[in-house]
Design a protein around this motif. Structure first.
Motif, mmCIF file in Angstrom:
data_model
loop_
_atom_site.group_PDB
_atom_site.id
_atom_site.type_symbol
_atom_site.label_atom_id
_atom_site.label_comp_id
_atom_site.label_asym_id
_atom_site.label_seq_id
_atom_site.Cartn_x
_atom_site.Cartn_y
_atom_site.Cartn_z
ATOM 1 N N PHE A 243 0.830 -1.196 0.000
ATOM 2 C CA PHE A 243 0.000 0.000 0.000
ATOM 3 C C PHE A 243 0.871 1.256 0.000
ATOM 4 C CE2 PHE A 243 -2.754 -2.895 2.822
ATOM 5 C CZ PHE A 243 -3.385 -3.437 1.718
ATOM 6 N N ASP A 244 0.308 2.361 -0.511
ATOM 7 C CA ASP A 244 1.041 3.622 -0.424
ATOM 8 C C ASP A 244 0.913 4.187 0.991
ATOM 9 O OD1 ASP A 244 -1.519 4.710 -0.299
ATOM 10 O OD2 ASP A 244 -1.492 5.461 -2.353
ATOM 11 N N ARG A 245 1.668 5.227 1.296
ATOM 12 C CA ARG A 245 1.749 5.736 2.661
ATOM 13 C C ARG A 245 0.393 6.217 3.197
ATOM 14 N NH1 ARG A 245 5.862 4.198 5.687
ATOM 15 N NH2 ARG A 245 6.251 6.192 6.715
ATOM 16 N N PRO A 246 -0.399 6.976 2.426
ATOM 17 C CA PRO A 246 -1.708 7.387 2.958
ATOM 18 C C PRO A 246 -2.595 6.191 3.295
ATOM 19 C CG PRO A 246 -1.123 8.737 1.069
ATOM 20 C CD PRO A 246 -0.127 7.622 1.114
ATOM 21 N N THR A 247 -2.559 5.154 2.447
ATOM 22 C CA THR A 247 -3.370 3.957 2.715
ATOM 23 C C THR A 247 -2.847 3.214 3.937
ATOM 24 O OG1 THR A 247 -3.840 3.755 0.338
ATOM 25 C CG2 THR A 247 -4.294 1.834 1.718
ATOM 26 N N GLN A 248 -1.532 3.134 4.076
ATOM 27 C CA GLN A 248 -0.947 2.502 5.265
ATOM 28 C C GLN A 248 -1.432 3.200 6.535
ATOM 29 O OE1 GLN A 248 3.289 2.667 4.763
ATOM 30 N NE2 GLN A 248 3.357 1.050 3.219
ATOM 31 N N GLU A 249 -1.414 4.517 6.509
ATOM 32 C CA GLU A 249 -1.812 5.279 7.693
ATOM 33 C C GLU A 249 -3.279 5.054 8.034
ATOM 34 O OE1 GLU A 249 -1.961 9.950 8.312
ATOM 35 O OE2 GLU A 249 0.094 9.187 8.502
ATOM 36 N N ARG A 250 -4.143 5.084 7.031
ATOM 37 C CA ARG A 250 -5.569 4.850 7.282
ATOM 38 C C ARG A 250 -5.807 3.446 7.821
ATOM 39 N NH1 ARG A 250 -6.021 7.559 2.310
ATOM 40 N NH2 ARG A 250 -6.403 5.590 1.194
ATOM 41 N N LEU A 251 -5.100 2.474 7.251
ATOM 42 C CA LEU A 251 -5.276 1.084 7.685
ATOM 43 C C LEU A 251 -4.831 0.909 9.135
ATOM 44 C CD1 LEU A 251 -5.895 -1.890 7.177
ATOM 45 C CD2 LEU A 251 -3.610 -2.122 6.164
ATOM 46 N N LEU A 252 -3.692 1.468 9.482
ATOM 47 C CA LEU A 252 -3.183 1.319 10.844
ATOM 48 C C LEU A 252 -4.051 2.061 11.851
ATOM 49 C CD1 LEU A 252 0.545 1.473 9.881
ATOM 50 C CD2 LEU A 252 -0.504 -0.390 11.163
ATOM 51 N N GLN A 253 -4.657 3.146 11.437
ATOM 52 C CA GLN A 253 -5.601 3.822 12.331
ATOM 53 C C GLN A 253 -6.823 2.948 12.584
ATOM 54 O OE1 GLN A 253 -6.162 7.495 10.195
ATOM 55 N NE2 GLN A 253 -4.390 8.496 11.132
ATOM 56 N N GLY A 275 7.054 7.909 10.623
ATOM 57 C CA GLY A 275 6.466 8.951 9.786
ATOM 58 C C GLY A 275 4.971 8.850 9.617
ATOM 59 N N LEU A 276 4.356 7.809 10.174
ATOM 60 C CA LEU A 276 2.910 7.639 10.072
ATOM 61 C C LEU A 276 2.239 8.194 11.328
ATOM 62 C CD1 LEU A 276 2.633 4.009 8.621
ATOM 63 C CD2 LEU A 276 2.565 6.179 7.371
ATOM 64 N N ASP A 277 1.097 8.835 11.139
ATOM 65 C CA ASP A 277 0.359 9.421 12.256
ATOM 66 C C ASP A 277 -0.516 8.355 12.892
ATOM 67 O OD1 ASP A 277 -0.823 11.110 14.072
ATOM 68 O OD2 ASP A 277 -2.217 12.011 12.625
ATOM 69 N N VAL A 278 0.118 7.485 13.669
ATOM 70 C CA VAL A 278 -0.579 6.388 14.340
ATOM 71 C C VAL A 278 -0.062 6.333 15.780
ATOM 72 C CG1 VAL A 278 -1.118 3.933 14.325
ATOM 73 C CG2 VAL A 278 -0.698 5.111 12.169
ATOM 74 N N PRO A 279 -0.953 6.367 16.781
ATOM 75 C CA PRO A 279 -0.512 6.388 18.188
ATOM 76 C C PRO A 279 -0.116 5.016 18.708
ATOM 77 C CG PRO A 279 -2.905 6.519 18.077
ATOM 78 C CD PRO A 279 -2.411 6.552 16.654
ATOM 79 N N LEU A 280 0.957 4.447 18.135
ATOM 80 C CA LEU A 280 1.501 3.170 18.568
ATOM 81 C C LEU A 280 2.969 3.363 18.927
ATOM 82 C CD1 LEU A 280 -0.067 0.904 15.799
ATOM 83 C CD2 LEU A 280 -0.741 0.934 18.207
#
Length: 292
Positions: A243-253, A275-280
């Protein structure tokens, strides 16, 4: 025109030439695949996509990718062809005990802490992108061994994939002996059944282990994963690289929303949340935790 009719029209001994995928049709398909399941399909994947979808053209008796696209994007095509097409497109590579240090960390750090907090309870774990079942069955072996040493501990495994083809294989739980080579001999004796036809070289996961894994189809692009309760652990390894970065971020959220406070997610060794906006929070190489 269907395959049986087309064959009647061919001259004896004549081989029907393979259809080629034009840039226009590749663009139509790549956009559709991205919108449907989030998988990137850059220009370098054109040859791969063409080769894989040739099987669908032959199955449907079609002679051009334009006809195939027109059918796929119709309502009838979406109903009949969407799942078979995605089965052809998705890449499925997995092994028993792949990236073994993850299972060591699971048994030495994660599970002992979980048992302290839940002396009697059922651990909920998700194998996300389970492919043909090697990962969830590996988890079932590891967790069964831990349960034998820790009375009161139980577990349940949800295993999902977008491909019905690999899910069907996972449910049968039959593998050849070369596939189970990474499994330790003592675990083979406990959890694998050899075929009555010894020459076949096939083995099957024992029923007790198969009963611990629930397989179902799931598309990561769905807004609602259909989880009935939050999870203690997620294994999603070597999946987000497609997946591209925006999709990765949405998926991880979305993953984060389905995780209990203090729960863990295991990623592949080639993946990072940097670099992803995910609180992990990183707790071990490619292992992250949701803060309490």
């Amino acid at each position: 025109m269907y395959a049986a009719e087309a064959l009647k029209m061919e001259e004896p001994g004549r081989i029907e030439p393979s259809a080629s995928l034009s840039a226009r049709d590749f663009g139509r398909l790549s956009r559709f695949i991205y919108d449907t399941c989030g998988i990137k399909m850059p220009d370098v994947k054109k040859t791969m996509l063409e080769a894989r979808l040739q099987k669908r053209l032959r199955s449907l008796g079609m002679h051009s990718f334009t006809d195939y696209c027109d059918f796929l994007f119709s309502q009838e095509g979406l109903d009949r062809e969407l799942v078979p097409m995605l089965d052809m497109v998705t890449t499925n590579k997995t092994d028993f005990f792949r990236e073994p240090d993850h299972f060591h960390y699971l048994t030495q750090a994660v599970l002992p802490e979980w048992v302290k907090r839940h002396p009697i309870g059922t651990l909920a774990i998700w194998s996300a992108g389970c492919s043909s079942g090697e990962e969830p069955y590996t988890l079932a072996m590891v967790l069964s061994e831990f349960a034998a040493r820790n009375p009161g501990f139980d577990f349940k495994i949800l295993a999902t994939d977008i491909s019905t083809r690999v899910l069907d294989k996972a449910k049968t739980a039959i593998y050849n002996e070369s596939q189970v080579e990474p499994v330790a001999i003592e675990l083979k004796k406990k959890y694998l059944l050899r075929s009555k036809d010894r020459a076949s070289g096939m083995v099957r996961i024992v029923p007790e282990l198969r009963a611990k894994v629930n397989f179902r189809r799931l598309n990561f692009m769905d807004d609602d994963f259909g989880m009935r309760e939050p999870l203690d652990i997620i294994f999603c390894r070597n999946v987000i690289i497609y997946f591209d970065r925006p999709t990765q971020e949405r998926l991880l959220q979305r993953f984060h929303r389905n995780m209990k406070p203090g729960s863990y997610i295991f990623m592949g060794h080639s993946e990072t949340l940097s670099g992803l906006d995910v609180p992990l929070v990183s707790v071990y190489p490619t292992v992250y935790r949701k803060p309490r």
